[in-house]
Write a protein that holds these residues in place. Structure first.
Motif, PDB file in Angstrom:
ATOM      1  N   SER A  54       0.830  -1.209   0.000  1.00  0.00           N
ATOM      2  CA  SER A  54       0.000   0.000   0.000  1.00  0.00           C
ATOM      3  C   SER A  54       0.863   1.258   0.000  1.00  0.00           C
ATOM      4  N   GLU A  55       1.940   1.229   0.771  1.00  0.00           N
ATOM      5  CA  GLU A  55       2.869   2.363   0.777  1.00  0.00           C
ATOM      6  C   GLU A  55       3.518   2.540  -0.586  1.00  0.00           C
ATOM      7  N   LEU A  58       1.002   4.078  -2.978  1.00  0.00           N
ATOM      8  CA  LEU A  58       0.805   5.512  -2.732  1.00  0.00           C
ATOM      9  C   LEU A  58       1.978   6.320  -3.283  1.00  0.00           C
ATOM     10  N   LYS A  59       3.200   5.865  -3.033  1.00  0.00           N
ATOM     11  CA  LYS A  59       4.374   6.571  -3.556  1.00  0.00           C
ATOM     12  C   LYS A  59       4.360   6.604  -5.077  1.00  0.00           C
TER      13      LYS A  59
END
Length: 326
Positions: A54-55, A58-59
């Motif tokens: 998920s990180e 997002l990035k």
């Protein structure tokens, strides 16, 4: 991942967006293809098996959204100066591509992905921005090629994560592909296709063995044929002759020498030597620190699953004989 209907749909639209961007005659439709590619790739990044996905998604979304906004902003600069428009557009595409000096996001996003998503990021996601750069500012491409070669080779020296090593390796290969844009699109196509096959073979071998760090290569209980195949594929990715990875680099070295671009050629060759250093470090760790047995190598069931990758990375061994026959 690849057996779900929704994932197959997103992969189809992802490739459709790349094809739309590459084949477009207008920058607006090319931008629309890039956006379709971005929207399709975000659901593929998110994985229940990886808590960092998920990180990474997002990035990746924020960086690609920034690149898309820069493309829209560049269109307004065309009213004032074509040179400023070309520079701004080139920087936006380099940001979406992950080439230096816009490379800062690429290793971090790669580290948060599983191997199948990383393969897509290293191959298909580079196609549209790379071929759109063929009409960009040549000076920007020249400088980015030199920076990518240096950063891609130096950045991978102290890494222990295989995903980060492949990410810096991808940045180094981008340097060769950006230099190929300055020469000929045909050479760029040859390099890109061979790079996709070789990098995918290396990443798939790591995926089959569930290798994520260097100690996984040395401590795993995977078949010895997989470890030996990993060594050969890594050396082919590094461009060591006479493996397949050396063939496109050989073409670019010849063409750069004919165009008298000796400064860029020197940077590319020395960076290739540095990348071979950490590739050889991986191979040396597997050979010295792993305990090999001869018997598993003789079993057909451990060998037959990877014959296509063996042929892919050893194709360079058969090339001289095929040229003589022709």
């Amino acid at each position: 991942m690849f057996y779900s209907f929704f994932n197959m749909f997103f992969i189809f639209t992802l490739m459709l967006g790349s094809i739309l961007a590459v084949s477009s005659s207008f920058w607006f439709s090319a931008w629309a293809g890039l956006e379709l590619n971005l929207i399709s790739f975000i659901p593929l990044i998110i994985s229940e098996k990886n808590k960092f996905s998920s990180e990474a998604a997002l990035k990746y979304f924020l960086i690609q959204a920034l690149g898309s906004s820069m493309i829209i902003f560049s269109s307004s600069l065309l009213l004032f100066s074509f040179t400023v428009f070309s520079i701004s557009l080139s920087l936006a595409l380099l940001l979406k591509l992950g080439a230096a000096p816009m490379h800062f996001w690429f290793p971090q996003v790669m580290e948060g992905m599983m191997w199948p998503q990383a393969i897509i990021l290293m191959t298909i996601q580079k196609m549209a921005p790379l071929f759109l750069l063929s009409s960009s500012n040549s000076i920007i491409l020249y400088l980015s090629s030199a920076f990518s070669a240096i950063i891609g080779s130096v950045g991978g020296l102290n890494q222990v994560s295989l995903r980060k090593i492949l990410s810096f390796s991808s940045i180094n290969h981008l340097a060769w592909m950006l230099s190929a844009i300055l020469i000929s699109e045909n050479i760029l196509l040859i390099y890109f296709v061979l790079y996709c096959f070789i990098s995918s073979s290396v990443a798939l071998i790591f995926f089959f063995g569930q290798f994520f760090f260097i100690n996984h290569l040395t401590n795993s209980k995977s078949p010895n044929s997989l470890k030996i195949l990993s060594i050969m594929s890594i050396l082919s990715l590094g461009g060591l002759p006479p493996f397949t990875g050396f063939i496109p680099k050989w073409y670019i070295i010849q063409e750069l020498a004919q165009f008298n671009s000796f400064i860029l050629l020197t940077i590319l060759v020395f960076s290739a030597l540095l990348t071979l250093y950490f590739y050889l470090r991986l191979g040396f760790s597997i050979l010295v620190l792993s305990s090999f047995k001869i018997k598993p190598l003789l079993q057909k069931k451990n060998k037959s699953n990877y014959e296509i990758f063996i042929f892919m990375n050893f194709f360079g061994l058969f090339l001289p004989s095929s040229i003589i026959l022709i």
